[in-house]
Design a protein around this motif. Structure first.
Motif, PDB file in Angstrom:
ATOM      1  N   ALA A 200       0.838  -1.202   0.000  1.00 39.33           N
ATOM      2  CA  ALA A 200       0.000   0.000   0.000  1.00 39.33           C
ATOM      3  C   ALA A 200       0.872   1.251   0.000  1.00 39.33           C
ATOM      4  O   ALA A 200       0.610   2.201  -0.753  1.00 39.33           O
ATOM      5  N   GLU A 201       1.922   1.269   0.806  1.00 34.42           N
ATOM      6  CA  GLU A 201       2.831   2.423   0.838  1.00 34.42           C
ATOM      7  C   GLU A 201       3.441   2.646  -0.547  1.00 34.42           C
ATOM      8  O   GLU A 201       3.520   3.771  -1.041  1.00 34.42           O
ATOM      9  N   GLY A 202       3.869   1.547  -1.168  1.00 31.25           N
ATOM     10  CA  GLY A 202       4.487   1.644  -2.485  1.00 31.25           C
ATOM     11  C   GLY A 202       3.512   2.133  -3.542  1.00 31.25           C
ATOM     12  O   GLY A 202       3.855   2.957  -4.393  1.00 31.25           O
ATOM     13  N   THR A 203       2.277   1.647  -3.489  1.00 32.72           N
ATOM     14  CA  THR A 203       1.279   2.046  -4.479  1.00 32.72           C
ATOM     15  C   THR A 203       0.922   3.521  -4.326  1.00 32.72           C
ATOM     16  O   THR A 203       0.746   4.240  -5.310  1.00 32.72           O
ATOM     17  N   ALA A 204       0.816   3.977  -3.087  1.00 34.87           N
ATOM     18  CA  ALA A 204       0.499   5.391  -2.851  1.00 34.87           C
ATOM     19  C   ALA A 204       1.617   6.268  -3.412  1.00 34.87           C
ATOM     20  O   ALA A 204       1.358   7.295  -4.052  1.00 34.87           O
ATOM     21  N   ARG A 205       2.859   5.861  -3.196  1.00 35.44           N
ATOM     22  CA  ARG A 205       3.991   6.638  -3.705  1.00 35.44           C
ATOM     23  C   ARG A 205       3.990   6.639  -5.240  1.00 35.44           C
ATOM     24  O   ARG A 205       4.233   7.646  -5.885  1.00 35.44           O
TER      25      ARG A 205
ATOM     26  N   GLU B   7      10.648  -6.217  -1.051  1.00 35.59           N
ATOM     27  CA  GLU B   7       9.534  -5.973  -0.136  1.00 35.59           C
ATOM     28  C   GLU B   7       8.322  -5.435  -0.893  1.00 35.59           C
ATOM     29  O   GLU B   7       8.419  -5.098  -2.070  1.00 35.59           O
ATOM     30  N   GLY B   8       7.198  -5.365  -0.195  1.00 38.45           N
ATOM     31  CA  GLY B   8       5.954  -4.926  -0.831  1.00 38.45           C
ATOM     32  C   GLY B   8       6.081  -3.596  -1.562  1.00 38.45           C
ATOM     33  O   GLY B   8       5.539  -3.422  -2.657  1.00 38.45           O
ATOM     34  N   ASN B   9       6.818  -2.658  -0.963  1.00 41.71           N
ATOM     35  CA  ASN B   9       6.948  -1.342  -1.594  1.00 41.71           C
ATOM     36  C   ASN B   9       7.882  -1.354  -2.803  1.00 41.71           C
ATOM     37  O   ASN B   9       7.933  -0.393  -3.559  1.00 41.71           O
ATOM     38  N   ASP B  10       8.608  -2.442  -2.992  1.00 43.77           N
ATOM     39  CA  ASP B  10       9.495  -2.547  -4.155  1.00 43.77           C
ATOM     40  C   ASP B  10       8.760  -2.988  -5.422  1.00 43.77           C
ATOM     41  O   ASP B  10       9.281  -2.834  -6.529  1.00 43.77           O
ATOM     42  N   ILE B  11       7.563  -3.570  -5.288  1.00 47.67           N
ATOM     43  CA  ILE B  11       6.866  -4.074  -6.472  1.00 47.67           C
ATOM     44  C   ILE B  11       6.570  -2.918  -7.419  1.00 47.67           C
ATOM     45  O   ILE B  11       6.897  -2.971  -8.605  1.00 47.67           O
ATOM     46  N   GLY B  12       5.981  -1.848  -6.884  1.00 45.50           N
ATOM     47  CA  GLY B  12       5.571  -0.718  -7.704  1.00 45.50           C
ATOM     48  C   GLY B  12       6.710   0.089  -8.300  1.00 45.50           C
ATOM     49  O   GLY B  12       6.517   0.838  -9.248  1.00 45.50           O
ATOM     50  N   THR B  13       7.911  -0.037  -7.731  1.00 46.30           N
ATOM     51  CA  THR B  13       9.048   0.692  -8.296  1.00 46.30           C
ATOM     52  C   THR B  13       9.710  -0.111  -9.409  1.00 46.30           C
ATOM     53  O   THR B  13      10.602   0.384 -10.088  1.00 46.30           O
ATOM     54  N   GLY B  14       9.292  -1.366  -9.598  1.00 45.44           N
ATOM     55  CA  GLY B  14       9.894  -2.196 -10.633  1.00 45.44           C
ATOM     56  C   GLY B  14      11.298  -2.654 -10.276  1.00 45.44           C
ATOM     57  O   GLY B  14      12.101  -2.930 -11.166  1.00 45.44           O
ATOM     58  N   LYS B  15      11.577  -2.769  -8.989  1.00 44.76           N
ATOM     59  CA  LYS B  15      12.919  -3.187  -8.559  1.00 44.76           C
ATOM     60  C   LYS B  15      13.299  -4.542  -9.148  1.00 44.76           C
ATOM     61  O   LYS B  15      14.451  -4.776  -9.490  1.00 44.76           O
ATOM     62  N   ALA B  16      12.320  -5.435  -9.259  1.00 44.15           N
ATOM     63  CA  ALA B  16      12.536  -6.722  -9.921  1.00 44.15           C
ATOM     64  C   ALA B  16      11.562  -6.823 -11.093  1.00 44.15           C
ATOM     65  O   ALA B  16      10.410  -6.398 -10.975  1.00 44.15           O
TER      66      ALA B  16
END
Lengths: 350, 350
Positions: free
Chosen positions: A231-236, B205-214
């Motif tokens: 959720a934190e990542g999606t919001a960002r 981690e969960g927040n890495d999914i949206g950044t496209g880290k992998a």
């Protein structure tokens, strides 16, 4: 004092908290040489605080078991010890989450009937706020732990959200009774049959957290942590998209300028600092973990959660609810000690 | 034909797909009486399609095991059967996910060495797109399944993202090697030691999914589904906040009007329909699940994923990679049949 920006944000956070809570007194554990100049900058904080000097601190990279074994003179240990001794009503730290959890368990022990504590946090929703737990203290949870967490989360919601009968849901991959693994279905059965006074609404899915479908969302620490960080990542991600979409054209930039008040409101609404503070539930004493990378505003949020909890009947209420569940007394070890080795891997950094 | 809005969105989705893929031919399984008037509306679809009549359909509420046992004349069964018989290169359905998975396993069987298939999907990131699997077919995964999913996901990323050496990460609650439960740490060890040709980057981690880290994020189906739905919920929550923040004042409404082009771009970027299509990986044949509540645009996305995969060397490449992992041959049942009873509870509705 741990955390990425301590002790500055701690003292500045206390200063912010005093506006709303002028009568709270603080014990500040840390290096006097660093704290004194800060207190000179914040005379109001100096007035209500007592500094307890130690130049030892738990590092963010320390293993929890090591911290417990060798860290008895650290500011973190001394902070939790103040709660144990009754000198403080709550301990708040922005330091190493695993070390804080290990020290809290060793010193405060778990409540009768509780085998492991959970970390609970506030989650902003379209309806207001919900409580989500466990956010990363227990990778795997059996049905009894999930039931415990439901009861602890319900008591927390009464205090923090001011709801007499908060709704409670179990995080699952579907709403149907047959969905999910054994532990979660068994926990649902126990809550339905053995805790009739709870407003248990069954299973909720990941997309239900943000709508506030349940006031309390219960999950094992692995899923809870994945949900929180996703959720934190999606919001960002959404904020990044918005910024870049508006910055790309002159009309976008002009529109953003004209609507700047609305964007400020949106930013405040989405500000993760306003929901900062992971509360350790299930211990004989109150410990609140602030995000390690937060600032004074975020640390003040964590302090406010601690103050709300400390001035409530949370412990009495939770005790009463837990005692009503017969299986606790018979089957559970009381005040189980943490096992070094497993503790080093069990707690997620918030 | 299943799905909430079938067969209309299916025929309209095929029509959209023909723009980009004019040479693909379609077999449409369903009720002729409903399909004929639709095909009259879409003459281009009629030209490239053959209708195979059946008036039986799997309902969204049907149990997977029941659907397998009694649903041999349903459109879903017949669609998967066309793949088994080699009459179709891929099956696409917007129907009941659990039933589709059960039928796919019974008819197509799993690839040699694979015990259970996974559901993989595209995840929009700030860098582009990533692949995430499993999204809900396997509630609990052992280390070998996680390794299988990493290999299948890598092959999928090669086709769908066009990357020769996609990065692969395991979803966890921390990046440190010691974090996470046994299965996940063991999977990381196997990938590091036994699959050296893979670009494995460790835990994300969960927040890495949206950044496209992998480029490929591997998780058990429970965590993967929680992450997917939490992200969907958070995106919707953010959009709601934005709308209400802008609508509240005249300046907000004016700014939004002036920047409408930017908001349209944002909406397209966040459109979940563009990433529609859960691909079942690990079967001897291609099956793609479209979101049940999608429209023609979303169904066309699912069709395009199916076409991309069908015209690629995915199966050959995945086979080769899996065969290189020695432990598969020795320790795994080949083409395991689904167990009714467990199948009814194992698959999340996408």
């Amino acid at each position: 004092m741990g955390g990425d920006y301590a002790p500055d944000i701690v003292v500045a956070g206390v200063d912010r908290t005093l506006v709303k809570y002028p009568n709270v007194r603080f014990l500040l554990f840390g290096d006097q040489a660093k704290l004194q100049p800060l207190l000179a900058q914040y005379p109001k904080v100096a007035e209500v605080s007592e500094v307890v000097h130690t130049d030892q601190a738990v590092a963010m990279s320390d293993k929890p078991s090591e911290a417990v074994r060798r860290g008895r003179k650290t500011s973190m240990w001394m902070t939790v010890d103040a709660v144990r001794q009754g000198n403080a009503d709550a301990a708040v730290s922005a330091g190493n989450t695993g070390a804080l959890m290990a020290m809290a368990k060793v010193q405060l022990k778990t409540m009768p009937g509780i085998s492991r504590p959970a970390i609970a946090g506030l989650w902003p929703t379209t309806r207001g706020e919900s409580i989500v737990l466990d956010l990363g203290a227990n990778l795997e949870c059996d049905e009894k732990q999930l039931v415990d967490f439901a009861i602890l989360g319900e008591s927390f919601a009464r205090v923090e959200l001011g709801l007499e009968k908060p709704t409670v849901g179990l995080l699952n991959i579907g709403e149907e009774e047959l969905k999910g693994h054994d532990e979660i279905r068994e926990a649902a059965r126990i809550l339905r049959e053995n805790v009739p006074e709870m407003n248990f609404i069954g299973f909720v899915e990941g997309n239900d957290i943000g709508t506030g479908k349940a006031d309390v969302v219960v999950a094992d620490g692995f899923s809870g942590n994945i949900a929180l960080k996703t959720a934190e990542g999606t919001a960002r991600q959404f904020a990044d998209y918005l910024r870049s979409a508006l910055g790309r054209t002159i009309w976008g930039r002009l529109g953003a300028f004209i609507a700047q008040g609305a964007f400020k409101a949106l930013k405040m609404k989405m500000d993760p600092r306003s929901a900062n503070g992971g509360v350790f539930l299930g211990l004989n004493g109150l410990v609140v973990k602030s995000h390690g990378g937060t600032d004074a505003i975020g640390f003040a949020s964590a302090l406010e959660v601690a103050i709300d909890m400390a001035s409530s009947d949370f412990a009495a209420r939770a005790h009463e609810r837990l005692a009503a569940l017969a299986f606790h007394e018979a089957e559970r070890p009381v005040g189980e000690m943490p096992t070094p080795g497993t503790d080093d891997i069990q707690v997620a950094e918030l």
